[in-house]
Scaffold this motif. Structure first.
Motif, PDB file in Angstrom:
ATOM      1  N   LEU A  57      41.637  -2.499  -2.432  1.00  0.00           N
ATOM      2  CA  LEU A  57      42.816  -2.235  -1.608  1.00  0.00           C
ATOM      3  C   LEU A  57      42.801  -3.063  -0.336  1.00  0.00           C
ATOM      4  CD1 LEU A  57      43.082   1.634  -1.871  1.00  0.00           C
ATOM      5  CD2 LEU A  57      44.673  -0.006  -2.806  1.00  0.00           C
ATOM      6  N   THR A  58      41.607  -3.227   0.245  1.00  0.00           N
ATOM      7  CA  THR A  58      41.508  -3.989   1.485  1.00  0.00           C
ATOM      8  C   THR A  58      41.877  -5.447   1.255  1.00  0.00           C
ATOM      9  OG1 THR A  58      39.678  -2.563   2.086  1.00  0.00           O
ATOM     10  CG2 THR A  58      39.968  -4.547   3.387  1.00  0.00           C
ATOM     11  N   HIS A  62      46.905  -0.613  17.258  1.00  0.00           N
ATOM     12  CA  HIS A  62      47.322   0.521  16.441  1.00  0.00           C
ATOM     13  C   HIS A  62      46.258   0.887  15.418  1.00  0.00           C
ATOM     14  CE1 HIS A  62      50.013   3.211  14.361  1.00  0.00           C
ATOM     15  NE2 HIS A  62      49.745   2.583  13.238  1.00  0.00           N
ATOM     16  N   LEU A  63      45.547  -0.132  14.914  1.00  0.00           N
ATOM     17  CA  LEU A  63      44.528   0.128  13.901  1.00  0.00           C
ATOM     18  C   LEU A  63      43.244   0.688  14.478  1.00  0.00           C
ATOM     19  CD1 LEU A  63      44.881  -2.999  11.631  1.00  0.00           C
ATOM     20  CD2 LEU A  63      45.385  -0.674  11.007  1.00  0.00           C
ATOM     21  N   SER A 107      38.331 -10.787  11.425  1.00  0.00           N
ATOM     22  CA  SER A 107      39.477 -11.323  10.709  1.00  0.00           C
ATOM     23  C   SER A 107      39.717 -12.718  11.250  1.00  0.00           C
ATOM     24  CB  SER A 107      40.700 -10.468  10.976  1.00  0.00           C
ATOM     25  OG  SER A 107      41.161 -10.707  12.278  1.00  0.00           O
ATOM     26  N   GLY A 108      40.615 -13.449  10.627  1.00  0.00           N
ATOM     27  CA  GLY A 108      41.001 -14.720  11.242  1.00  0.00           C
ATOM     28  C   GLY A 108      42.493 -14.656  11.293  1.00  0.00           C
ATOM     29  N   ARG A 128      43.009  -5.720   8.960  1.00  0.00           N
ATOM     30  CA  ARG A 128      42.650  -4.519   8.230  1.00  0.00           C
ATOM     31  C   ARG A 128      41.935  -3.581   9.178  1.00  0.00           C
ATOM     32  NH1 ARG A 128      45.800  -6.316   5.415  1.00  0.00           N
ATOM     33  NH2 ARG A 128      45.687  -6.942   3.243  1.00  0.00           N
ATOM     34  N   GLY A 129      41.958  -2.300   8.857  1.00  0.00           N
ATOM     35  CA  GLY A 129      41.338  -1.316   9.732  1.00  0.00           C
ATOM     36  C   GLY A 129      39.828  -1.445   9.769  1.00  0.00           C
ATOM     37  N   PRO A 130      39.213  -0.910  10.830  1.00  0.00           N
ATOM     38  CA  PRO A 130      37.762  -1.081  10.984  1.00  0.00           C
ATOM     39  C   PRO A 130      36.926  -0.466   9.876  1.00  0.00           C
ATOM     40  CG  PRO A 130      38.670   0.327  12.693  1.00  0.00           C
ATOM     41  CD  PRO A 130      39.824  -0.247  11.989  1.00  0.00           C
ATOM     42  N   TYR A 131      37.327   0.692   9.367  1.00  0.00           N
ATOM     43  CA  TYR A 131      36.520   1.304   8.305  1.00  0.00           C
ATOM     44  C   TYR A 131      36.666   0.537   6.992  1.00  0.00           C
ATOM     45  CZ  TYR A 131      35.635   5.090  11.493  1.00  0.00           C
ATOM     46  OH  TYR A 131      35.225   5.809  12.578  1.00  0.00           O
ATOM     47  N   ASP A 132      37.829  -0.108   6.799  1.00  0.00           N
ATOM     48  CA  ASP A 132      37.994  -0.944   5.609  1.00  0.00           C
ATOM     49  C   ASP A 132      37.025  -2.111   5.667  1.00  0.00           C
ATOM     50  OD1 ASP A 132      41.642  -0.698   5.706  1.00  0.00           O
ATOM     51  OD2 ASP A 132      40.085   0.712   5.098  1.00  0.00           O
TER      52      ASP A 132
END
Lengths: 135, 268
Positions: A100-101, B27-28, B185-186, B194-198
């Protein structure tokens, strides 16, 4: 006082350690698209997730995780976002989450899956403190 | 627990897009982001300019979700290194909070690990690494406090780049055993974040353990930030701060001549 005819038996105990609280995990995710007016049906969403898994892990792994959209919820306050619940076995959680990521596009359109909550208990997915509005 | 940081947001001249990327990051849940200015000194007439002042972007920075503080924005420079001579100008580096190098050859990688005054070494994500990571260089870098960066946005864009990213990351993990790694990320667009836990979960794909994966976006990033600050202030010994005195005090001091000033101070 001890009675001579009763023999002391060594105390026995059995220790059970559960490493995982649950065999299955539930995920609450939402799909964010570049073009916000696009709507996807349940089947299209499932196809998208399966294609993501296939892209990352190949053909053989798609069937191992038993995931299917559990319940499709359209949130009234945020009509652009839809919450989707997924149900997956614990061993397949990392695979599904990483698929998903890394999923980046749907039909040449940029998209991203925002994972809101992951929990072994379904009831915990009902409340989301991030969207809590404090009066 | 250390806050989540994303130390690689590509700089674009489009202010609106940059602003939207930073807002999405807030927001993330990222408390700190760094705007990355990439400089390829091999091309002619490329100079390391000064970074744009961060306060030009926002009047009030967006507040990080889950906290009451606004997001912090840093400036970062990435030098694409093909010759060792590229690392001489040090004066321009002081304007940036973080300095990174992207070595293209093995000799440069070794030099970057051992000698260059940098904070981050980038691992190639869009192409197969032309050289293998030597354990001796990597361990030297770990001792100095230099971190290795893996970028994940190319993995989102294209499947061949995905293979390269994962292959290079696994190579790196073999050499460094999961220490001193940051995942960034770039991102050039807000949907590429993407969110930190992802990302912590992606760390598992790259060969990090669960703890190391989470550290890659929190603890290690904080260490990089501190390393950058120490680089600016000569190992933390010298720290210059603007001292603004109120006007009235200054005027009073001017009126009283120096000799009398000393007597007044002694009397007090």
């Amino acid at each position: 006082m001890r009675r001579a005819h009763i023999q002391d038996q060594p105390a026995t105990y059995e220790r059970l350690v559960y490493k995982n609280t649950s065999l299955y995990h539930y995920m609450r995710i939402s799909l964010q698209l570049e073009n916000e007016s696009t709507r996807l049906s349940a089947a299209q969403l499932k196809q998208l997730i399966c294609s993501g898994l296939r892209d990352l892990y190949g053909e053989s792994n798609v069937l191992q995780t038993s995931d299917f959209p559990f319940y499709l919820l359209s949130n009234q306050t945020f009509p652009l976002f839809r919450s989707l619940f997924l149900f997956v076995s614990f061993s397949g959680l990392v695979k599904l989450w990483s698929a998903l990521t890394l999923l980046g596009s749907y039909q040449n359109e940029l998209c991203s899956f925002r994972v809101t909550q992951v929990s072994p208990f379904l009831l915990t997915l009902s409340g989301n403190s991030r969207e809590l509005e404090l009066d | 627990m250390a806050v989540f940081m994303d130390l690689n947001i590509t700089y674009t001249t489009d202010k609106k897009r940059l602003r939207s990327v930073i807002e999405t990051a807030a927001h993330l849940g990222y408390s700190t982001v760094a705007i990355n200015y990439v400089v390829d000194l091999q091309q002619k007439k490329q100079e390391i300019g000064k970074p744009k002042c961060v306060s030009e972007l926002f009047d009030t920075f967006p507040i990080v979700q889950g906290k009451s503080r606004p997001i912090k924005v840093l400036n970062r420079l990435t030098v694409v290194a093909s010759r060792a001579a590229h690392f001489k100008p040090l004066r321009e580096y002081k304007a940036y909070d973080l300095v990174a190098a992207y070595p293209k050859t093995e000799t440069l990688f070794h030099a970057a690990c051992m000698e260059f005054t940098i904070d981050i070494i980038c691992v190639a994500a869009t192409e197969k690494q032309p050289f293998f990571f030597k354990r001796s260089s990597v361990e030297g870098a770990i001792e100095r406090g230099v971190f290795f960066e893996v970028s994940y946005t190319p993995a989102i864009r294209d499947s061949t780049m995905r293979r390269h990213t994962i292959a290079n990351a696994l190579n790196l993990m073999e050499a460094c055993k999961g220490k001193n790694v940051i995942v960034t990320s770039g991102a050039g667009k807000p949907l590429e974040l993407r969110g930190p836990y992802d990302i912590a979960n992606l760390g598992l794909l790259f060969g990090l353990s669960e703890e190391e994966g989470k550290a890659a976006i929190s603890t290690n990033c904080r260490a990089v930030h501190l390393h950058g600050e120490m680089r600016k202030t000569a190992l933390g010994i010298v720290h210059s701060m603007k001292n603004e005195q109120p006007l009235t005090e200054r005027q009073e001091e001017e009126d009283v001549p120096a000799s009398k000033r000393a007597k007044i101070e002694m009397a007090q």
